[in-house]
Write an enzyme that holds these catalytic residues in place. Structure first.
Site, PDB file in Angstrom:
ATOM      1  N   MET A 183      -4.562 -15.768  50.023  1.00 22.00           N
ATOM      2  CA  MET A 183      -3.645 -15.430  48.931  1.00 22.00           C
ATOM      3  C   MET A 183      -3.293 -13.951  48.975  1.00 22.00           C
ATOM      4  O   MET A 183      -3.947 -13.163  49.655  1.00 22.00           O
ATOM      5  CB  MET A 183      -4.224 -15.852  47.589  1.00 22.00           C
ATOM      6  CG  MET A 183      -4.070 -17.352  47.339  1.00 22.00           C
ATOM      7  SD  MET A 183      -4.528 -17.809  45.668  1.00 22.00           S
ATOM      8  CE  MET A 183      -4.007 -19.527  45.644  1.00 22.00           C
ATOM      9  N   ASP A 227      -6.030 -11.087  43.582  1.00 18.67           N
ATOM     10  CA  ASP A 227      -5.166 -10.340  44.511  1.00 18.67           C
ATOM     11  C   ASP A 227      -5.443  -8.833  44.491  1.00 18.67           C
ATOM     12  O   ASP A 227      -5.015  -8.127  45.407  1.00 18.67           O
ATOM     13  CB  ASP A 227      -3.685 -10.563  44.162  1.00 18.67           C
ATOM     14  CG  ASP A 227      -3.228 -11.977  44.478  1.00 18.67           C
ATOM     15  OD1 ASP A 227      -4.037 -12.765  44.980  1.00 18.67           O
ATOM     16  OD2 ASP A 227      -2.058 -12.288  44.194  1.00 18.67           O
ATOM     17  N   GLU A 254      -0.213 -14.863  52.102  1.00 18.59           N
ATOM     18  CA  GLU A 254       0.849 -15.834  51.795  1.00 18.59           C
ATOM     19  C   GLU A 254       2.202 -15.138  51.601  1.00 18.59           C
ATOM     20  O   GLU A 254       3.250 -15.727  51.834  1.00 18.59           O
ATOM     21  CB  GLU A 254       0.491 -16.612  50.526  1.00 18.59           C
ATOM     22  CG  GLU A 254       0.340 -15.698  49.314  1.00 18.59           C
ATOM     23  CD  GLU A 254      -0.060 -16.382  48.043  1.00 18.59           C
ATOM     24  OE1 GLU A 254      -0.115 -17.615  47.996  1.00 18.59           O
ATOM     25  OE2 GLU A 254      -0.326 -15.652  47.066  1.00 18.59           O
ATOM     26  N   ARG A 267      -8.844 -21.143  71.293  1.00 19.63           N
ATOM     27  CA  ARG A 267      -7.614 -21.293  70.511  1.00 19.63           C
ATOM     28  C   ARG A 267      -7.272 -20.018  69.747  1.00 19.63           C
ATOM     29  O   ARG A 267      -8.142 -19.178  69.488  1.00 19.63           O
ATOM     30  CB  ARG A 267      -7.800 -22.395  69.453  1.00 19.63           C
ATOM     31  CG  ARG A 267      -7.710 -23.778  70.030  1.00 19.63           C
ATOM     32  CD  ARG A 267      -8.034 -24.802  68.966  1.00 19.63           C
ATOM     33  NE  ARG A 267      -7.812 -26.157  69.467  1.00 19.63           N
ATOM     34  CZ  ARG A 267      -8.371 -27.242  68.951  1.00 19.63           C
ATOM     35  NH1 ARG A 267      -9.202 -27.149  67.930  1.00 19.63           N
ATOM     36  NH2 ARG A 267      -8.099 -28.423  69.462  1.00 19.63           N
TER      37      ARG A 267
HETATM   38  O1  F6P Z   1      -3.478 -15.092  40.955  1.00 18.03           O
HETATM   39  C1  F6P Z   1      -2.512 -14.730  41.880  1.00 18.03           C
HETATM   40  C2  F6P Z   1      -2.366 -15.823  42.864  1.00 18.03           C
HETATM   41  O2  F6P Z   1      -3.628 -16.075  43.353  1.00 18.03           O
HETATM   42  C3  F6P Z   1      -1.372 -15.523  43.975  1.00 18.03           C
HETATM   43  O3  F6P Z   1      -1.933 -14.950  45.108  1.00 18.03           O
HETATM   44  C4  F6P Z   1      -0.798 -16.879  44.267  1.00 18.03           C
HETATM   45  O4  F6P Z   1       0.499 -16.780  44.783  1.00 18.03           O
HETATM   46  C5  F6P Z   1      -0.814 -17.522  42.943  1.00 18.03           C
HETATM   47  O5  F6P Z   1      -1.893 -16.993  42.244  1.00 18.03           O
HETATM   48  C6  F6P Z   1      -0.880 -19.029  43.020  1.00 18.03           C
HETATM   49  O6  F6P Z   1      -1.097 -19.531  41.758  1.00 18.03           O
HETATM   50  P1  F6P Z   1      -0.894 -21.043  41.279  1.00 18.03           P
HETATM   51  O7  F6P Z   1      -0.603 -21.883  42.483  1.00 18.03           O
HETATM   52  O8  F6P Z   1      -2.184 -21.402  40.646  1.00 18.03           O
HETATM   53  O9  F6P Z   1       0.195 -20.993  40.288  1.00 18.03           O
END
Ligand code: F6P
Length: 343
Positions: A169, A127, A222, A162
């Site tokens: 993430m 991130d 997300e 479309r």
């Molecule tokens: O490492 C951070 C991250 O990639 C976030 O962007 C994401 O919300 C999270 O990890 C998801 O992690 P997991 O589903 O593996 O717990």
């Protein structure tokens, strides 16, 4: 020195490159030894460990994931984390710890350091939202994976006339969305730092189509949120040991909203954990290797309570507590540049 190393939180391309570098640099000293804790802080709490050497860390530089395994264990969740960790470190005669992690893993590290445990942190997260370093390793790889996906989605969006919504993430910060959106020529980029107005998003898409374009690409983090709290949200009720809700799925809502409001056929793709898997880019291998070597050199110099960091082109040490105090959010200037290309 006998050093313990662990990987915590979400996995990230480049973790193995750090482990290899820590081991190779530590073993340059005749009395150097490296103990790997399995599955993050869980391995420290349970004394689940393995001695690492040049043999069992060979051939891992380019491998994704982590040979040590990882979890989101919080040693402070149910008790005195410092006492629990200290007991195992004393029993195993470990002089210092090198935790490799993001805000949660290094948050634990910072508390331990404040209690006198000898610690040097290594920042990781795809991130790129850790303060105290210009870049975290793993980010570059994730951006490349997302950009490759956007390139592919472009050709199918164009063929079918479309709108395609691509979810990447980025829990608190929109670095992956902004970089991959810029690199992939996105028409709209939605990030947590800039709450969006769904009407405005649809207006942009309609304007673009009115000017003759027949498709659009929307990249969304997300963690992006609507400005009016209109219920477009994806946080699940489940939380991890650090209290974070599980995110993912905002693209599903956007697909429906955009299609209903614009009348343009819309599809969504959630890239999810694809962004965290596989081979690190050359950039991430080099950064991870420099961080690993830097961490052992910091430990040799007794620079406890610090974190290795990239500043410009230099590897430096920063205060661990400061580095984890606040997330590093997207710079306005970067988003403003991306906005120039919006529909
Ligand atoms: O490492 C951070 C991250 O990639 C976030 O962007 C994401 O919300 C999270 O990890 C998801 O992690 P997991 O589903 O593996 O717990």
């Amino acid at each position: 020195m006998r050093v313990g190393v662990l990987t915590g939180g979400g996995d990230c391309p480049g973790l193995n490159a750090v482990i290899r570098a820590v081991v190779r640099r530590a073993l340059v000293e005749p009395d150097g030894a490296v103990i790997g804790f399995r599955h993050g802080w869980a391995g420290v709490l349970h004394g689940d460990l393995v001695e690492l050497d040049a043999q069992n860390t060979a051939g891992i530089l380019h491998r994704g994931g982590t040979i040590l395994g990882t979890t989101r264990t919080n040693p402070y969740k149910d008790g005195d984390g410092t006492a629990l960790v200290r007991e195992v470190l004393d029993r195993e005669r470990i002089d210092a710890l090198i935790p490799i992690g993001g805000e949660d893993t290094l948050g634990v590290a910072s508390r331990l350091a404040a209690d006198g445990v000898k610690i040097v942190g290594v920042p990781k997260t795809i991130d790129n939202d850790l303060a105290g370093t210009d870049v975290t390793f793993g980010f570059h790889t994730a951006v490349q994976i997302a950009t490759d996906a956007i390139d592919r989605l472009h050709t199918t969006a164009e063929s079918h006339n479309r709108v395609i919504v691509v979810e990447v993430m980025g829990r608190e910060a929109g670095w992956i969305a902004a970089y991959s959106g810029l690199a992939g020529g996105a028409d709209v980029i939605l990030v947590p730092e800039r709450p969006f107005d769904i009407d405005e998003v649809c207006e942009r898409i309609k304007r673009r189509h009115a000017s003759g374009r027949t498709f659009s690409i929307v990249v969304v983090s997300e963690g992006a949120m609507p400005r009016d709290g209109s219920g477009i949200t994806t946080a699940s009720a489940k939380t991890d040991a650090f209290g974070h809700a599980r995110l993912g799925g905002i693209a599903v809502e956007l697909e429906r909203e955009i299609e209903d409001r614009t009348g343009f056929e819309t599809r969504m793709t959630i890239l999810g954990h694809v962004q965290r898997g596989g081979t690190p880019t050359a950039y991430d291998r080099v950064l991870a290797t420099r961080f690993g070597v830097g961490a052992i050199e910091a430990a040799d110099a007794g620079r406890w309570g610090t974190m290795v960091s990239l500043r410009g082109t230099d590897i430096v040490l920063v205060d661990l507590a400061e580095a984890v105090a606040e997330p590093k959010l997207l710079e306005d200037a970067l988003y403003d540049t991306a906005e120039v290309f919006f529909g």
